[in-house]
Write an enzyme that holds these catalytic residues in place. Structure first.
Site, PDB file in Angstrom:
ATOM      1  N   ASP A   1      23.084 -46.734  65.913  1.00 22.12           N
ATOM      2  CA  ASP A   1      24.334 -47.307  65.394  1.00 22.12           C
ATOM      3  C   ASP A   1      25.538 -46.462  65.814  1.00 22.12           C
ATOM      4  O   ASP A   1      26.684 -46.914  65.709  1.00 22.12           O
ATOM      5  CB  ASP A   1      24.309 -47.322  63.854  1.00 22.12           C
ATOM      6  CG  ASP A   1      23.960 -48.685  63.290  1.00 22.12           C
ATOM      7  OD1 ASP A   1      24.251 -49.695  63.954  1.00 22.12           O
ATOM      8  OD2 ASP A   1      23.411 -48.732  62.172  1.00 22.12           O
TER       9      ASP A   1
ATOM     10  N   LYS B   1      18.786 -58.916  63.951  1.00 23.60           N
ATOM     11  CA  LYS B   1      18.437 -57.759  64.789  1.00 23.60           C
ATOM     12  C   LYS B   1      16.935 -57.777  65.096  1.00 23.60           C
ATOM     13  O   LYS B   1      16.505 -57.481  66.215  1.00 23.60           O
ATOM     14  CB  LYS B   1      18.845 -56.457  64.077  1.00 23.60           C
ATOM     15  CG  LYS B   1      20.366 -56.298  64.001  1.00 23.60           C
ATOM     16  CD  LYS B   1      20.817 -55.162  63.102  1.00 23.60           C
ATOM     17  CE  LYS B   1      22.339 -55.171  62.958  1.00 23.60           C
ATOM     18  NZ  LYS B   1      22.863 -54.131  62.057  1.00 23.60           N
TER      19      LYS B   1
ATOM     20  N   GLN C   1      21.100 -50.395  57.231  1.00 19.00           N
ATOM     21  CA  GLN C   1      22.121 -51.439  57.155  1.00 19.00           C
ATOM     22  C   GLN C   1      23.144 -51.100  56.067  1.00 19.00           C
ATOM     23  O   GLN C   1      22.792 -50.741  54.940  1.00 19.00           O
ATOM     24  CB  GLN C   1      21.456 -52.801  56.884  1.00 19.00           C
ATOM     25  CG  GLN C   1      22.392 -53.995  56.978  1.00 19.00           C
ATOM     26  CD  GLN C   1      22.972 -54.215  58.381  1.00 19.00           C
ATOM     27  OE1 GLN C   1      22.352 -53.890  59.389  1.00 19.00           O
ATOM     28  NE2 GLN C   1      24.176 -54.759  58.445  1.00 19.00           N
TER      29      GLN C   1
HETATM   30  N1  GUN Z   1      27.136 -53.253  58.526  1.00 19.29           N
HETATM   31  C1  GUN Z   1      28.079 -53.919  59.241  1.00 19.29           C
HETATM   32  N2  GUN Z   1      27.983 -53.641  60.547  1.00 19.29           N
HETATM   33  C2  GUN Z   1      26.960 -52.755  60.674  1.00 19.29           C
HETATM   34  C3  GUN Z   1      26.371 -52.105  61.798  1.00 19.29           C
HETATM   35  O1  GUN Z   1      26.784 -52.254  62.952  1.00 19.29           O
HETATM   36  N3  GUN Z   1      25.314 -51.294  61.510  1.00 19.29           N
HETATM   37  C4  GUN Z   1      24.850 -51.103  60.239  1.00 19.29           C
HETATM   38  N4  GUN Z   1      23.834 -50.271  60.072  1.00 19.29           N
HETATM   39  N5  GUN Z   1      25.386 -51.678  59.185  1.00 19.29           N
HETATM   40  C5  GUN Z   1      26.425 -52.520  59.405  1.00 19.29           C
END
Ligand code: GUN
Length: 296
Positions: free
Chosen positions: A120, A53, A97
Site C-alpha cells: 500500500d 482486490k 484495509q
Molecule cells: N482505504 C481506502 N483506500 C485504501 C487503500 O488504498 N488501501 C487500504 N489498505 N485501505 C484503503
C-alpha cells in the site's frame, strides 16, 4: 469535447501484462505472488474493496489470503496477525484495509507491517522513500494516477496542478510526487483543503486538477478553465433505489458541467478506481520479484 481517460481499459491492459509475467515466471520455477489482506469490522465499502482486490489477484494468477476479523478485535490481536503475515515467507504483500474501527490505532498497525511487504506504500519507511525520490512502494492511488497521466501522454512539466484534499492516501502523496523533479512530475502544485479560502481562485488557474475530497460533484463548470485536465478520485456512494446494489457511485466532479471545458477527464466509475487496484497488483508483483522499485 474532452478525451476520456479510460482507467478501466488501461487497467485491463496492465493486468494482461502482469498475468503474462506471472505465467512465464511460474513456468520457469518462479514464485506465484501472494497478497494478504486484513479486513477488520463490518464496513460495507471496505468489504467491497477487499473483495475487488481478491478478484483482481485471481484474474492475474496471484494467490490471495483474506483475513476477516471482528469489529471488536483488539490492537494486540491485530498486531499478532500482522506479525504472523510478516514472518510468512510465502506472503509478498500485506494490506490492512482502512479505515480501521475507531478503537484501533492505524499508524501503529501500519508501522508494524514489514515495509518490504507494505504494498500500500503507507509505512513511514515507504513514505520517506517517496518523499526523497528513492525506490520504494508508491501508494496505489497516486501510482495509478501517474500511470494514467503517462498513458495519455499528458504533459506535467511546468504545469499548475491543483489537488483538492490533503489525505495521507491520495492528496499529500500526490502533491509530493507531482512536485518532484522528473518524469510525470515537475509541476507547480497547490494542495487545497477544507479551510482553503476561495478554492475556485486556484482551480480556475489550474492546468491539471486532481479532486480527492469525497464531496459529490464539488467541482463545477465555472470553477475550471478551458483545456483543463481533470482527474476525479471521488467515490461516494449515493443511495439509489433504481440501481441493483441500492446505490450509485458519484465522483467529486460535476462531469456534465466540467467535461465540455476539459481537454482530458477521468470518469467515475471507470477512471481512477480500477487503476488503484492494478497498482496494488504491480507493487505485489515487484515485491515477489524482489525488484527495486522505480517510478512509472
Ligand atoms: N482505504 C481506502 N483506500 C485504501 C487503500 O488504498 N488501501 C487500504 N489498505 N485501505 C484503503
Amino acid at each position: 469535447m474532452a478525451i476520456l481517460i479510460d482507467g478501466k481499459l488501461t487497467a485491463a491492459q496492465i493486468k494482461e501484462r502482469i498475468k503474462a509475467t506471472v505465467e512465464t515466471s511460474v513456468a520457469n520455477g518462479g514464485k506465484r505472488p501472494h497478497l494478504a489482506a486484513v479486513l477488520v469490522g463490518d464496513d460495507g465499502a471496505s468489504a467491497t474493496y477487499v473483495a475487488s482486490k481478491e478478484k483482481a489477484c485471481a484474474d492475474v494468477g496471484f494467490k490471495s489470503t483474506v483475513i476477516k476479523m471482528k469489529e471488536e478485535t483488539s490492537q494486540d490481536e491485530l498486531l499478532a496477525v500482522v506479525k504472523r503475515l510478516n514472518e510468512d515467507h510465502d506472503i509478498d504483500g500485506i494490506i490492512v484495509q482502512l479505515p480501521l474501527p475507531k478503537h484501533l490505532n492505524e499508524q501503529v498497525v501500519i508501522k508494524n507491517i514489514d515495509y518490504h511487504k507494505d504494498v500500500d506504500g503507507f509505512h513511514l519507511a515507504n513514505v520517506g522513500k517517496m518523499v526523497l525520490n528513492m525506490p520504494g512502494f508508491l501508494p496505489a492511488t497516486p501510482f495509478g494516477i501517474l500511470t494514467l497521466l503517462k498513458q495519455y501522454n499528458i504533459e506535467t512539466r511546468g504545469k499548475n496542478c491543483v489537488i483538492l484534499g490533503r489525505s495521507n492516501i491520495v492528496g499529500r502523496p500526490m502533491a509530493n510526487l507531482l512536485s518532484q523533479k522528473g518524469l510525470m512530475a515537475d509541476c507547480t502544485v497547490t494542495l487545497c483543503n477544507s479551510k482553503t479560502k476561495d478554492i475556485a481562485y486556484y482551480t480556475r488557474n489550474a492546468d491539471i486538477i486532481i479532486a480527492a475530497i469525497g464531496v459529490p460533484e464539488f467541482l463545477k463548470g465555472d470553477m475550471v478553465k478551458e483545456g483543463v485536465v481533470v482527474i476525479d478520485v471521488g467515490i461516494t456512494r449515493i443511495p439509489d433505489s433504481t440501481k441493483p446494489r441500492g446505490y450509485r457511485i458519484v465522483g467529486d466532479v460535476d462531469f456534465k458541467q466540467v467535461e465540455p471545458k476539459a481537454s482530458y477527464i477521468s470518469p467515475v466509475p471507470g477512471g481512477v478506481g480500477p487503476m488503484t487496484i492494478v497498482s496494488l497488483l504491480e507493487n505485489t508483483l515487484k515485491s515477489a520479484q524482489g525488484k527495486k522499485l522505480t517510478w512509472v
